[in-house]
Design a protein around this motif. Sequence first.
Motif, PDB file in Angstrom:
ATOM      1  N   ASN A 154      27.699  51.573  11.262  1.00 51.21           N
ATOM      2  CA  ASN A 154      28.090  50.781  10.079  1.00 51.21           C
ATOM      3  C   ASN A 154      27.837  49.282  10.297  1.00 51.21           C
ATOM      4  O   ASN A 154      28.771  48.477  10.369  1.00 51.21           O
ATOM      5  CB  ASN A 154      29.575  51.015   9.744  1.00 51.21           C
ATOM      6  N   SER A 155      26.589  48.910  10.375  1.00 50.70           N
ATOM      7  CA  SER A 155      26.198  47.563  10.791  1.00 50.70           C
ATOM      8  C   SER A 155      25.158  46.979   9.848  1.00 50.70           C
ATOM      9  O   SER A 155      24.501  47.712   9.111  1.00 50.70           O
ATOM     10  CB  SER A 155      25.621  47.632  12.214  1.00 50.70           C
ATOM     11  N   ARG A 183      29.077  46.804  14.136  1.00 49.20           N
ATOM     12  CA  ARG A 183      30.416  47.321  14.398  1.00 49.20           C
ATOM     13  C   ARG A 183      30.405  47.988  15.765  1.00 49.20           C
ATOM     14  O   ARG A 183      29.803  49.048  15.939  1.00 49.20           O
ATOM     15  CB  ARG A 183      30.825  48.349  13.336  1.00 49.20           C
ATOM     16  N   GLU A 234      32.524  49.797  18.502  1.00 49.24           N
ATOM     17  CA  GLU A 234      33.793  50.468  18.789  1.00 49.24           C
ATOM     18  C   GLU A 234      34.020  50.369  20.287  1.00 49.24           C
ATOM     19  O   GLU A 234      33.319  51.010  21.075  1.00 49.24           O
ATOM     20  CB  GLU A 234      33.688  51.927  18.341  1.00 49.24           C
ATOM     21  N   PRO A 243      37.690  48.338  17.021  1.00 50.70           N
ATOM     22  CA  PRO A 243      36.388  47.833  16.599  1.00 50.70           C
ATOM     23  C   PRO A 243      36.358  46.310  16.451  1.00 50.70           C
ATOM     24  O   PRO A 243      37.316  45.706  15.975  1.00 50.70           O
ATOM     25  CB  PRO A 243      36.182  48.487  15.222  1.00 50.70           C
ATOM     26  N   TYR A 244      35.247  45.721  16.901  1.00 48.09           N
ATOM     27  CA  TYR A 244      34.977  44.298  16.668  1.00 48.09           C
ATOM     28  C   TYR A 244      33.515  44.135  16.270  1.00 48.09           C
ATOM     29  O   TYR A 244      32.757  45.107  16.269  1.00 48.09           O
ATOM     30  CB  TYR A 244      35.299  43.466  17.916  1.00 48.09           C
ATOM     31  N   TYR A 302      41.328  43.327  14.483  1.00 43.90           N
ATOM     32  CA  TYR A 302      40.194  44.248  14.592  1.00 43.90           C
ATOM     33  C   TYR A 302      39.251  43.876  13.458  1.00 43.90           C
ATOM     34  O   TYR A 302      39.638  43.140  12.531  1.00 43.90           O
ATOM     35  CB  TYR A 302      40.624  45.723  14.487  1.00 43.90           C
ATOM     36  N   TYR A 308      35.789  45.676  11.222  1.00 46.28           N
ATOM     37  CA  TYR A 308      34.801  46.767  11.142  1.00 46.28           C
ATOM     38  C   TYR A 308      33.973  46.708   9.860  1.00 46.28           C
ATOM     39  O   TYR A 308      34.260  45.957   8.944  1.00 46.28           O
ATOM     40  CB  TYR A 308      35.458  48.126  11.346  1.00 46.28           C
ATOM     41  N   ASP A 309      32.904  47.485   9.860  1.00 43.00           N
ATOM     42  CA  ASP A 309      31.974  47.631   8.730  1.00 43.00           C
ATOM     43  C   ASP A 309      31.455  46.284   8.216  1.00 43.00           C
ATOM     44  O   ASP A 309      31.526  45.981   7.014  1.00 43.00           O
ATOM     45  CB  ASP A 309      32.637  48.420   7.585  1.00 43.00           C
ATOM     46  N   TRP A 337      33.763  41.678   6.279  1.00 45.08           N
ATOM     47  CA  TRP A 337      34.150  42.885   7.004  1.00 45.08           C
ATOM     48  C   TRP A 337      35.534  43.335   6.581  1.00 45.08           C
ATOM     49  O   TRP A 337      36.186  42.700   5.752  1.00 45.08           O
ATOM     50  CB  TRP A 337      34.097  42.623   8.515  1.00 45.08           C
ATOM     51  N   GLN A 385      39.412  44.112   7.963  1.00 39.50           N
ATOM     52  CA  GLN A 385      40.284  43.720   9.066  1.00 39.50           C
ATOM     53  C   GLN A 385      41.743  43.904   8.665  1.00 39.50           C
ATOM     54  O   GLN A 385      42.038  44.270   7.529  1.00 39.50           O
ATOM     55  CB  GLN A 385      40.037  42.265   9.400  1.00 39.50           C
ATOM     56  N   ASP A 420      29.883  57.879  12.313  1.00 37.70           N
ATOM     57  CA  ASP A 420      30.702  56.889  13.022  1.00 37.70           C
ATOM     58  C   ASP A 420      30.329  56.814  14.505  1.00 37.70           C
ATOM     59  O   ASP A 420      31.180  56.531  15.363  1.00 37.70           O
ATOM     60  CB  ASP A 420      32.206  57.197  12.861  1.00 37.70           C
TER      61      ASP A 420
END
Length: 340
Positions: free
Chosen positions: A50-51, A65, A67, A73-74, A107, A109-110, A124, A126, A307
């Motif tokens: 998911n980037s 993203r 994990e 996730p960061y 955190y 993600y996405d 993103w 968070q 994922d």
Amino acid sequence: MSKYKMISQPVPNVPWQERPENLTGAPVWRYNENPIIGRNPVKGVARIFNSAVMPYEDGFIGVFRGEQTNGIPYIYLGRSKDAIHWNFDENKINFVDEEGKPFMPRYAYDPRLVKVEDTYYIIWCQDFYGAAIGMAKTTDFKTFTRIENPFLPFNRNAVLFPRKINGNFMLLSRPSDSGHTPFGDIFVSESPDLTYWGKHRHVMGKGSEWWESLKIGGGAAPIETSEGWLLFYHGVSGTCNGYVYSIGGAILDIDNPSIVKYRCETFLLTPEEWYEERGFVPNVCFPCATIHDSESGKIAIYYGAADSYVGLAFTELDDIIDYIKENSVVTPEDTEIGRR
Ligand code: BMA
């Protein structure tokens, strides 16, 4: 001669593979060396998915993203010469506030990555007392300054349009709950300054077709074309055995993107390959970016797979627009401006 026009910069080095002859559904085909990012890609990171990526200088840059091995996730920065083989920074992106002081989300993600005028924006999901949208800006990919969180919780899947419309920034998002959200429609909001958001409009609801009957969410930044904004989004089906995430396509009105002009009733890509069906979360194709070349009409779609991986798929402007139009079913909810 192409039928439709893409209104964006040429990207002659867009990654590409010719269309295979045996396509039976939508004109979207996978890179035959998928996944392009495998497991354990960086020290301390178990999976990247998911980037979002885009052209930068003489190559490409992306926000990924990652994990971590502790499960949190960061966002990690990556660079590439060909947009297929990526080198990642070992440290996650360190965000600062407007005064330059460290300001990390708990955190993240996405991520999506969108250039508007001279600035690159990362958007993103968070923690803001629950799942919500975070945003940062950079001009050099060295300093990443967080700006105000655009919305109250709960919300996910936000992506900016690549230019202002009628003088305002435009942001797609999907209001949600803080868990695994069993509902969700796409909305658009406007802002003159990226601080104050309003004029919220409903863009489109979960579909009547089964593949997107549970919820939908914005995906890649919309591509400006002569037919309207071409949007690749995700649609989710709730099966007896869990959610299934597919990629869908729609075309939004160029001046008023809360109006859906065309919406494809079939999915464009659905989990079929091992890296989409098998992983940390099975059966997920989750688009977050495209790289597209306005000269040739070539479009490369980047999507998270199960994922666990990043996949790459291709399509062409004329073919995808024709396919979306030929298979379009829009409801009154889609075509209205979405104000109640
Ligand atoms: C959504 C998001 C995505 C994820 C998907 C499938 O709610 O959290 O990051 O890819 O679920 O697990």
